[in-house]
Design an enzyme around this catalytic site. Sequence first.
Site, PDB file in Angstrom:
ATOM      1  N   GLU A  15      26.150  39.462  53.434  1.00  0.00           N
ATOM      2  CA  GLU A  15      26.870  40.274  52.447  1.00  0.00           C
ATOM      3  C   GLU A  15      27.734  39.395  51.563  1.00  0.00           C
ATOM      4  O   GLU A  15      27.876  39.634  50.377  1.00  0.00           O
ATOM      5  CB  GLU A  15      27.767  41.304  53.164  1.00  0.00           C
ATOM      6  CG  GLU A  15      28.418  42.338  52.239  1.00  0.00           C
ATOM      7  CD  GLU A  15      29.768  41.916  51.674  1.00  0.00           C
ATOM      8  OE1 GLU A  15      30.224  42.542  50.724  1.00  0.00           O
ATOM      9  OE2 GLU A  15      30.366  40.936  52.180  1.00  0.00           O
ATOM     10  N   GLU A  16      28.311  38.335  52.161  1.00  0.00           N
ATOM     11  CA  GLU A  16      29.354  37.574  51.462  1.00  0.00           C
ATOM     12  C   GLU A  16      28.855  36.790  50.252  1.00  0.00           C
ATOM     13  O   GLU A  16      29.537  36.713  49.238  1.00  0.00           O
ATOM     14  CB  GLU A  16      30.060  36.613  52.436  1.00  0.00           C
ATOM     15  CG  GLU A  16      30.902  37.310  53.511  1.00  0.00           C
ATOM     16  CD  GLU A  16      32.095  38.076  52.947  1.00  0.00           C
ATOM     17  OE1 GLU A  16      32.264  38.105  51.731  1.00  0.00           O
ATOM     18  OE2 GLU A  16      32.833  38.669  53.756  1.00  0.00           O
ATOM     19  N   HIS A  29      39.005  36.635  53.753  1.00  0.00           N
ATOM     20  CA  HIS A  29      38.382  35.356  53.366  1.00  0.00           C
ATOM     21  C   HIS A  29      39.280  34.145  53.609  1.00  0.00           C
ATOM     22  O   HIS A  29      39.097  33.105  52.970  1.00  0.00           O
ATOM     23  CB  HIS A  29      37.957  35.356  51.886  1.00  0.00           C
ATOM     24  CG  HIS A  29      36.940  36.403  51.547  1.00  0.00           C
ATOM     25  ND1 HIS A  29      36.437  36.563  50.272  1.00  0.00           N
ATOM     26  CD2 HIS A  29      36.303  37.332  52.307  1.00  0.00           C
ATOM     27  CE1 HIS A  29      35.548  37.552  50.269  1.00  0.00           C
ATOM     28  NE2 HIS A  29      35.456  38.047  51.489  1.00  0.00           N
TER      29      HIS A  29
END
Lengths: 460, 460
Positions: free
Chosen positions: B325-326, B424
């Site tokens: 996803e990132e 993050h």
Amino acid sequence: MKKTSLLTVLFLTGLVSFGQTPDEKNIKSIYKSALTNSKCYTWLEYLSNDIGSRLSGSTNAAEAVQYTKNQLESIGLDRVYLQEVMVPHWVRGEKETAYILDNKTKTVVPITALGGSIATPKTGITAEVIEVQGIKELNDLGAKVKGKIVFFNRPMDPENVETFKSYGGCVDQRYAGAKEAAKFGAVGTIVRSMNLRLDDFPHTGVQSYGDLPKSEYIPTAAISTNGAELLSKSLKQNPTLKFYFKQSCEQLPDVLSHNVIGEMKGTEHPENIMIVGGHLDSWDLADGSHDDGAGVVQSMEVVRILKNLGYKPKNTIRVVLFMNEENGGKGGAMYEEMAQKNKENHIFALESDSGGFSPRGFSFETDDDNFKKIESYKGLFEPYLIHSFVKGHSGSDIGHLTSTKPLVKAGLKPDSQRYFDYHHAANDKFDAINKRELELGAATMASLVYLIDQNGILTK
Amino acid sequence: MKKTSLLTVLFLTGLVSFGQTPDEKNIKSIYKSALTNSKCYTWLEYLSNDIGSRLSGSTNAAEAVQYTKNQLESIGLDRVYLQEVMVPHWVRGEKETAYILDNKTKTVVPITALGGSIATPKTGITAEVIEVQGIKELNDLGAKVKGKIVFFNRPMDPENVETFKSYGGCVDQRYAGAKEAAKFGAVGTIVRSMNLRLDDFPHTGVQSYGDLPKSEYIPTAAISTNGAELLSKSLKQNPTLKFYFKQSCEQLPDVLSHNVIGEMKGTEHPENIMIVGGHLDSWDLADGSHDDGAGVVQSMEVVRILKNLGYKPKNTIRVVLFMNEENGGKGGAMYEEMAQKNKENHIFALESDSGGFSPRGFSFETDDDNFKKIESYKGLFEPYLIHSFVKGHSGSDIGHLTSTKPLVKAGLKPDSQRYFDYHHAANDKFDAINKRELELGAATMASLVYLIDQNGILTK
């Protein structure tokens, strides 16, 4: 024109429109002030990191009185003053030690003396342990606990979504366990910490010997939840193991201390008093950032915001920082005594004493009609994710207020999931506080104070 | 009879009554199972502390695929399988270094390369800095940034109560800042971390050079919020100061990876598929406990709870743990590609990718009629303090699902105040997770899945 003065003008003249009602606009200004311009986090940092723990009677508690008085003066309130009150002065002494003695193996476990407990003999206490799930089971055992240490191990019920409900379902073991066990000749009690999490922090808290003669007092301490699990498991394997603990706590003579009070005078009904407060004292194991540094600085922030926005209250708004909530409630009692003496008319009291977490709503002690009236404000809070207006406990300090009626009492309800991870333990420190969550709590309180001030309460 | 089996019987036969509706009873059982009997916290502990960070293409990511597959198998689902997907493999290389060079004074500041960035030359880059508040200001400056480092310093707006709104208002600087600055000949970009708090953690995240020719790529990094404040202040005093940074990140060839899928087969409409998921990959700076280890284990917990309570779904319920996803979204895209290929009929998709904090509600992507229908369930969630059902973004992985309509998509909405403290960054670790908050999120998801399974969606 500075931003603040502009806001003030808009606030007073209602020039900001966009189809918003005056209440919507003013509440928006309150939240904006809290989220962009607050002082509460800085105040809390000082209280927590520069002053530290503030148990009643300590020099830190005295320093906190002076600091908050000075800060309230700097806001430019109409009046800031101290209210004298004598408070208990219990001291922990040396750090406690405890271990499980299973045959020849000693396993050290973390304990902390409960507030108000007596010390053990200097050499400590060693005795067999009887585990019970509560006072009822203790009563059933009766004289069988004679000469033993009673270990209260009923955990907080994880099934309740409201963690305060689980606390309420357990805390009798801590408050009255020693008194009850002493009646049957137990030599000490060890209580599972009031914590939903398994960890190594023992959680202190007040206990009471009630009307027991002093000669019958027995020492009592809390053990960490991990320690309680270990002790319970070890007892299943070896019911005759022994437990050792040593503590040197002491009740010293009462000390003169103070509630700190600041006031914005009402412009229409100065005789009607609305208070917002938290308690200045904390337990001694940490700086008490959640309990109740948060409530103190949020209450101060409420008047800072209103003052800063140029708000002129109809009623007198008072911030009250109570002393000695934790082990005596003397500050709350004195506040009420003085209110009665001065024939003051309180219409509203709001306390923040459930931690500095994301606010979810309020818990009200009031009659049905006033509750209904206040429920009609709920929609105004929706944009700020405040959703829970319920009837229930408001706060222990304002619990003393009984002289004027009707009086609407309210407690801020923050998210409660993490509260008992920190409550009365060594990790209730400044780094457990999130600035925005603290500010949102203050804004939520200020908005309710504003609405009650504008609309009054039903007196019928 | 074991507690679990008893519950199952009660669940199926509806013997628990007390005037509750079957939905109320079943939702109560779901929350009870989550709060007293969950596995999600243990799973997350393993994912976070034993495996660790899981950037796409890493060996840790591959290990997480195997671990979650094994755990799903242990639940006893009808089918557990992997779905192959090629993913980007970007590596950070050596830890970055950066300092402000103000006359002869070097002040080290914390930076982290943005995902997908190229390296600096081995000796680093030293250049003057131009601070801008965003891409518009950059465009206004145009060629003036040639040879300079562009410093994007627009902070997240503290005034929004919804922190994701503030993120949305800032993240273009991170995602597209380098691409835009490169067009004007800048030699690098430094972006203020997407963090509402002032601290020393730089926050990474994906960036894209778009259709820029490779020869024009410039290195880009995030600076901590404290670092950004310092740089901005220093620039005001000395606009010709220089900034140095060095990073050695690299884009390696794509790697074969997997989505992990587990299924409870529908008993009435097995062809109708409902999915619940999160993403297995994380950034590389920490173990990604909030982003999105929490969503992964909550999704697994949803099927564990339903399975454990003996629930037989009408529709097929699938847990999908998406890869990548990132920095690419390849897992989500592949899932949709295969759904189209297999002509699958999805009716509902739920994603948890907003952290493991106290759940507050859901955000729905759906038509008005289905939203209205789902809103009618809101009262069932009130005892669990779930209050916010809104229309809005659901999740990026399920965002790829477009082949079947109508499809109701939903995202779990936890309390968002702390999310960007960790997002993050190197502090997104297991100790930032509260077990109960994580469990409440899973129970809230399972309850919605149960209600949609029972009542279906409107297909008009």
